[in-house]
Design a protein around this motif. Structure first.
Motif: not given
Length: 517
Positions: A291-305
């Motif tokens: 569950d922790l990884r799922l939420e972290k991965l959502k954020v990282l996938n939505a992040t960009h320069a």
């Protein structure tokens, strides 16, 4: 079990990642052993060996725990035991106890050999079998790769070919990999392919020691155990976020590793993007690893320069300057660094998170060597009040409210807000309210590697990033690195300062300034 008469008080009962079945009980590893490849390095001597002793001293390792060192040195078991003894004496966090050391030292072994030497791995296999018989480790062993990344494939293949990756029935075998996990997305995927051919994903532990720090874990407690922060933890109230990891030292003796890697790959890709994910993620269903990884991965996938990388990033390289009253050399003057190196020793990036919570909020990440002081912190800076019923001279010293989480040193949290200055006139000025770990808790905080090694031995993975997170982080950083490689040399900054001017200009375009920690 190793005991020292201490109560479980050394384990924080308020940590949300502790054993949910009974938070009062310490988590104790079952029968097992740990093999460290590269035991002659600084990481092993300064962090891993002392952490193992501290775990034993706290009663968290089994009585038959075994420690095997693997390196090229021509040592006997007793030689390695003396190395461990000296490292423990110098760097352990807990007091040295002869009875604890005696029991631990009885399980210490050493295997001499090269990483490509199959016969050395055959010897390692026999050593482990002997420990299973004499120490009762029951075939349960973790392999810690404290070696340069270029040797990861060699070690993993040898573990497979000699049968070390597969233990007896009902036993476990695990592999621990230190960062960096590749140098870009393609190399990270290739490393994952090699490791995945030998070990099941549940048996692969990628170490990011920052995630083992108590203050990093406290981000979760701060956000999800307190109702007061959630209503304002979004774009409606947050103006921007700054995440800083500054070091006041140079590269030391790491020229062979550092040159060609640089600050962004060394720190932003792993440490700082993990801190971003923990700060920005939605509340997980539970604190289980999945569950922790799922939420972290959502954020990282939505992040960009930003679209214009030249305006949303800055990189620098330190030159000779004064630090701590001493004139220190520039990066190109360090031993082992080529005179034409364009490696960044400072990196700053502005990132955007395309979610409903954070759309439009700039996230500034920076890291560097030879900066003003050593500090790691997360600063959540809030919007100014929409209306101030004061005259300009009454609030001219008033800044923006901020919540600052200090990771190191002086671990704790600071809240900055405006308050009236004592006197007959109305004058408002910034004040701070501080919480410090060292002053608020009597329990001592374990070192990050204590927590992480114990989690490996327990098979408890919440604090270890999976390959999906690693690859998502590289997808964020790769376009930045590719842009830098095609745009000449990094800017320079004198040692002892806070980075190149281009870093300040990056924030100034949005009307922001870097905090001075």
């Amino acid at each position: 079990m190793f005991t020292n008469g201490a109560s479980p008080g050394g384990l924080s009962s308020t940590n949300p990642l502790r054993d949910v079945r009974d938070r009062r009980l310490p988590r104790v590893a079952g029968p097992c052993g740990l093999v460290i490849f590269g035991v002659t390095g600084d990481l092993s001597r300064k962090k891993l060996m002392p952490a193992i002793y501290d775990l034993a001293n706290r009663g968290l390792l089994p009585p038959g725990f075994a420690l095997v060192g693997f390196a090229r040195r021509d040592w006997e078991d007793q030689d390695f035991a003396q190395v461990v003894h000296d490292a423990v004496k110098q760097h352990a966090r807990t007091p040295f106890r002869d009875e604890v050391w005696k029991q631990l030292s009885e399980g210490i072994r050493f295997v001499s050999g090269e990483f490509g030497d199959k016969q050395a791995f055959e010897t390692l296999r026999e050593t482990i079998r002997d420990l299973d018989e004499k120490r009762g480790t029951q075939g349960n062993h973790a392999f810690y790769l404290s070696v340069p990344p270029k040797f990861f494939p060699d070690v993993v293949r040898q573990l497979k070919e000699t049968g070390l990756a597969d233990g007896p029935e009902h036993a476990w075998r695990r592999v621990v990999i230190e960062k960096p996990f590749g140098h870009d997305l393609a190399s990270a995927q290739e490393l994952q392919r090699i490791v995945g051919e030998v070990f099941d994903p549940s048996s692969v532990f990628r170490i990011d020691h920052y995630l083992g720090k108590e203050t990093v874990q406290n981000i979760l407690a701060l956000r999800f155990a307190n109702e007061m922060f959630e209503p304002i933890w979004n774009r409606g109230y947050v103006d921007h976020v700054q995440i800083t990891m500054a070091e006041d030292v140079g590269i030391g003796g790491r020229a062979g590793y550092y040159d060609g890697i640089g600050a962004a790959r060394d720190v932003i890709q792993n440490h700082l993007l993990q801190l971003l994910a923990l700060t920005a993620m939605e509340e997980p269903v539970s604190f289980d690893a999945r569950d922790l990884r799922l939420e972290k991965l959502k954020v990282l996938n939505a992040t960009h320069a930003g679209k214009d990388i030249s305006r949303s990033t800055a990189r620098g390289q330190y030159v000779r300057g004064w630090q701590g009253g001493e004139l220190v050399p520039g990066y190109l003057e360090e031993e082992g660094i080529p005179a034409d190196s364009i490696t960044d020793t400072y990196a700053a990036v502005q990132l955007e998170i395309e979610t409903r919570r954070w759309a439009g909020v700039p996230w500034y990440l920076r890291t560097g060597k030879r900066l003003g002081r050593r500090v790691t912190e997360i600063a959540v800076v809030f919007h100014r009040a929409p209306h101030l019923p004061f005259s300009r001279n009454q609030v001219e010293e008033l800044g923006q409210n901020a919540l600052v989480m200090r990771i190191q040193p002086d671990e704790g949290m600071t809240v900055r807000f405006g308050s009236k200055v004592p006197g007959t006139s109305m004058e408002v000025r910034d004040v701070t309210m501080d919480f410090a770990y060292g002053e608020s808790f009597t329990e001592s905080s374990p070192e990050a590697y204590e927590r992480l090694i114990l989690d490996v031995l327990l098979g408890d993975p919440p604090l270890f990033p999976r390959h999906e997170e690693v690859e998502a982080s590289w997808r964020i950083l790769d376009p930045i690195e590719e842009h830098w490689e095609s745009h000449g040399k990094p800017d320079t900054y004198p040692a002892g300062t806070w980075g190149p001017r281009s870093s300040d200009e990056m924030l100034a375009r949005n009307g922001h300034v870097w905090r001075r920690p």
